[in-house]
Design a protein around this motif. Structure first.
Motif, PDB file in Angstrom:
ATOM      1  N   THR A 111     -55.550  71.586  42.656  1.00  0.00           N
ATOM      2  CA  THR A 111     -54.131  71.598  42.990  1.00  0.00           C
ATOM      3  C   THR A 111     -53.963  71.306  44.474  1.00  0.00           C
ATOM      4  O   THR A 111     -54.577  71.978  45.305  1.00  0.00           O
ATOM      5  CB  THR A 111     -53.505  72.972  42.662  1.00  0.00           C
ATOM      6  OG1 THR A 111     -53.693  73.268  41.278  1.00  0.00           O
ATOM      7  CG2 THR A 111     -52.016  72.973  42.969  1.00  0.00           C
ATOM      8  N   GLY A 114     -53.633  74.040  47.031  1.00  0.00           N
ATOM      9  CA  GLY A 114     -54.040  75.265  46.344  1.00  0.00           C
ATOM     10  C   GLY A 114     -55.535  75.287  46.099  1.00  0.00           C
ATOM     11  O   GLY A 114     -56.301  74.533  46.709  1.00  0.00           O
ATOM     12  N   ASP A 115     -55.958  76.174  45.197  1.00  0.00           N
ATOM     13  CA  ASP A 115     -57.376  76.339  44.888  1.00  0.00           C
ATOM     14  C   ASP A 115     -57.779  75.506  43.683  1.00  0.00           C
ATOM     15  O   ASP A 115     -56.942  75.031  42.904  1.00  0.00           O
ATOM     16  CB  ASP A 115     -57.677  77.818  44.609  1.00  0.00           C
ATOM     17  CG  ASP A 115     -57.568  78.674  45.857  1.00  0.00           C
ATOM     18  OD1 ASP A 115     -57.811  78.144  46.955  1.00  0.00           O
ATOM     19  OD2 ASP A 115     -57.220  79.871  45.730  1.00  0.00           O
ATOM     20  N   GLY A 145     -56.579  78.532  39.930  1.00  0.00           N
ATOM     21  CA  GLY A 145     -56.397  78.741  41.359  1.00  0.00           C
ATOM     22  C   GLY A 145     -54.928  78.836  41.730  1.00  0.00           C
ATOM     23  O   GLY A 145     -54.071  78.180  41.139  1.00  0.00           O
ATOM     24  N   GLY A 146     -54.607  79.662  42.693  1.00  0.00           N
ATOM     25  CA  GLY A 146     -53.228  79.836  43.120  1.00  0.00           C
ATOM     26  C   GLY A 146     -52.775  78.731  44.061  1.00  0.00           C
ATOM     27  O   GLY A 146     -53.582  77.982  44.616  1.00  0.00           O
ATOM     28  N   TRP A 147     -51.455  78.654  44.266  1.00  0.00           N
ATOM     29  CA  TRP A 147     -50.887  77.671  45.185  1.00  0.00           C
ATOM     30  C   TRP A 147     -49.664  78.215  45.940  1.00  0.00           C
ATOM     31  O   TRP A 147     -49.027  77.500  46.703  1.00  0.00           O
ATOM     32  CB  TRP A 147     -50.500  76.402  44.431  1.00  0.00           C
ATOM     33  CG  TRP A 147     -49.331  76.563  43.489  1.00  0.00           C
ATOM     34  CD1 TRP A 147     -48.005  76.350  43.780  1.00  0.00           C
ATOM     35  CD2 TRP A 147     -49.369  76.978  42.134  1.00  0.00           C
ATOM     36  NE1 TRP A 147     -47.225  76.604  42.682  1.00  0.00           N
ATOM     37  CE2 TRP A 147     -48.037  76.995  41.638  1.00  0.00           C
ATOM     38  CE3 TRP A 147     -50.393  77.345  41.261  1.00  0.00           C
ATOM     39  CZ2 TRP A 147     -47.722  77.371  40.342  1.00  0.00           C
ATOM     40  CZ3 TRP A 147     -50.078  77.709  39.962  1.00  0.00           C
ATOM     41  CH2 TRP A 147     -48.766  77.715  39.521  1.00  0.00           C
ATOM     42  N   ASP A 149     -48.257  81.096  48.638  1.00  0.00           N
ATOM     43  CA  ASP A 149     -48.713  82.025  49.676  1.00  0.00           C
ATOM     44  C   ASP A 149     -47.741  83.193  49.823  1.00  0.00           C
ATOM     45  O   ASP A 149     -46.533  83.038  49.629  1.00  0.00           O
ATOM     46  CB  ASP A 149     -48.837  81.321  51.022  1.00  0.00           C
ATOM     47  CG  ASP A 149     -49.836  80.184  50.995  1.00  0.00           C
ATOM     48  OD1 ASP A 149     -49.681  79.261  51.801  1.00  0.00           O
ATOM     49  OD2 ASP A 149     -50.765  80.226  50.164  1.00  0.00           O
ATOM     50  N   GLU A 161     -53.249  84.008  51.048  1.00  0.00           N
ATOM     51  CA  GLU A 161     -53.193  82.589  50.710  1.00  0.00           C
ATOM     52  C   GLU A 161     -53.410  82.400  49.210  1.00  0.00           C
ATOM     53  O   GLU A 161     -54.261  83.050  48.604  1.00  0.00           O
ATOM     54  CB  GLU A 161     -54.263  81.818  51.484  1.00  0.00           C
ATOM     55  CG  GLU A 161     -54.231  80.313  51.254  1.00  0.00           C
ATOM     56  CD  GLU A 161     -55.326  79.601  52.026  1.00  0.00           C
ATOM     57  OE1 GLU A 161     -55.288  78.360  52.066  1.00  0.00           O
ATOM     58  OE2 GLU A 161     -56.205  80.292  52.571  1.00  0.00           O
ATOM     59  N   ASN A 162     -52.614  81.514  48.597  1.00  0.00           N
ATOM     60  CA  ASN A 162     -52.753  81.192  47.171  1.00  0.00           C
ATOM     61  C   ASN A 162     -52.775  82.475  46.329  1.00  0.00           C
ATOM     62  O   ASN A 162     -53.698  82.730  45.564  1.00  0.00           O
ATOM     63  CB  ASN A 162     -54.010  80.366  46.929  1.00  0.00           C
ATOM     64  CG  ASN A 162     -54.023  79.079  47.731  1.00  0.00           C
ATOM     65  OD1 ASN A 162     -52.975  78.490  47.984  1.00  0.00           O
ATOM     66  ND2 ASN A 162     -55.198  78.646  48.152  1.00  0.00           N
ATOM     67  N   GLU A 165     -53.190  83.488  41.924  1.00  0.00           N
ATOM     68  CA  GLU A 165     -54.351  83.125  41.130  1.00  0.00           C
ATOM     69  C   GLU A 165     -54.353  83.913  39.818  1.00  0.00           C
ATOM     70  O   GLU A 165     -53.713  84.963  39.690  1.00  0.00           O
ATOM     71  CB  GLU A 165     -55.643  83.368  41.915  1.00  0.00           C
ATOM     72  CG  GLU A 165     -56.183  84.799  41.873  1.00  0.00           C
ATOM     73  CD  GLU A 165     -55.415  85.776  42.742  1.00  0.00           C
ATOM     74  OE1 GLU A 165     -54.470  85.351  43.439  1.00  0.00           O
ATOM     75  OE2 GLU A 165     -55.750  86.966  42.728  1.00  0.00           O
TER      76      GLU A 165
END
Length: 222
Positions: A111, A114-115, A145-147, A149, A161-162, A165
Motif C-alpha cells: 500500500t 502504508g505497510d 498492513g495499516g495506512w 496514522d 504510524e500505520n 493494521e
C-alpha cells in the motif's frame, strides 16, 4: 473471490461495510442494524449460525469454500431470528473418501504510504480409513498492513504510524464418519482469532477524535 467484499461486487443489492478489526457488516437490500443484540442479516457456515453483534460479523476466510449463498430476506421461516434482512451462507467443502487432496496459496501486496500485506492459506483432505473416516483441514492467515496514522491533537506529532493494521487467523477441521451406509456423522471445529489496531476511519480535522482504542485518541492525517 477471497471474501464477502469481493462477492458484493457481483451480486445486486448486496454490500459489505468493512469496519476493520477483522469485522464486516453485510447489508442486503439496504437492510442491517447498527444497534441491538440481534442481527437483521444472518451469517451461516453450512447449518451453523456464526455470532454477530449489532449486525457485525467476523471475516471468515473463503479459502476452502464450495460456494456462498446470499438469500434475500425475510428468511425467518428457514433461519429464525436474525434473518429479517436475509442470510449469507458459506457452503464449505466436505471431507471426501476419494483420495488425498491439498493446496497452498500465497499472496502479497503493498500500500502506497502504508505497510506491506500478505496472505497464506493451506488445505488438505485426508481419507484416514477407507470409506469410513476422513478429515479435511484448512488454515488461513492474513496480515494487512495499516495506512492511517494516529497523531496528537495538541502537538500534531505522530503517535502511531500505520495504526490500522490487522491480523486474522482461521483454522478449521471437518470430520466425516460413516459407520454404515445409512449413517453419516459430520463434525466441525473452528478456531478464529483477530488482532487489530484502529478502525479504518480518519478525520480531516485532527482536533476531532473519532474513536479511542488502546487508551489513546485516534486521529487521521491528510
Amino acid at each position: 473471490i477471497q471474501d464477502l467484499r469481493d462477492l458484493s461486487f457481483h451480486i445486486p443489492n448486496f454490500a459489505i461495510q468493512g469496519v476493520g478489526s477483522g469485522q464486516q457488516r453485510p447489508i442486503i437490500r439496504g437492510v442491517n442494524n447498527f444497534t441491538g443484540s440481534s442481527a437483521l442479516v444472518g451469517i451461516y457456515l453450512d447449518e451453523i449460525a456464526l455470532p454477530t453483534v449489532s449486525g457485525v460479523g467476523f471475516e471468515l476466510q473463503a479459502n476452502d469454500i464450495h460456494n456462498i449463498e446470499v438469500l434475500k430476506g425475510p428468511q425467518g421461516t428457514l433461519f429464525g431470528q436474525g434473518a429479517a434482512g436475509g442470510v449469507v451462507r458459506y457452503i464449505s467443502n466436505k471431507p471426501s473418501f476419494d483420495g488425498f487432496e491439498g493446496g497452498v496459496s500465497l499472496s502479497g501486496f503493498d500500500t502506497k504510504g502504508g505497510d506491506f500485506s500478505q496472505k497464506y492459506s493451506v488445505f488438505a483432505n485426508l481419507p484416514l480409513v477407507e470409506d469410513v473416516f476422513a478429515l479435511r483441514v484448512n488454515a488461513a492467515y492474513e496480515n494487512y498492513g495499516g495506512w492511517i496514522d494516529s497523531i496528537s491533537s495538541t502537538t500534531s506529532e505522530e503517535i502511531t504510524e500505520n495504526s490500522n493494521e490487522k491480523r486474522v487467523s482461521n483454522f478449521q477441521v471437518k470430520g466425516l464418519w460413516k459407520p454404515s451406509d445409512n449413517l453419516n456423522v459430520d463434525v466441525l471445529a473452528i478456531q478464529y482469532e483477530s488482532s487489530a489496531g484502529n478502525e479504518n476511519k480518519a478525520s480531516k480535522d485532527s482536533r476531532i477524535p473519532l474513536i479511542v482504542r488502546r487508551n489513546m485518541p485516534f486521529y487521521g492525517t491528510d
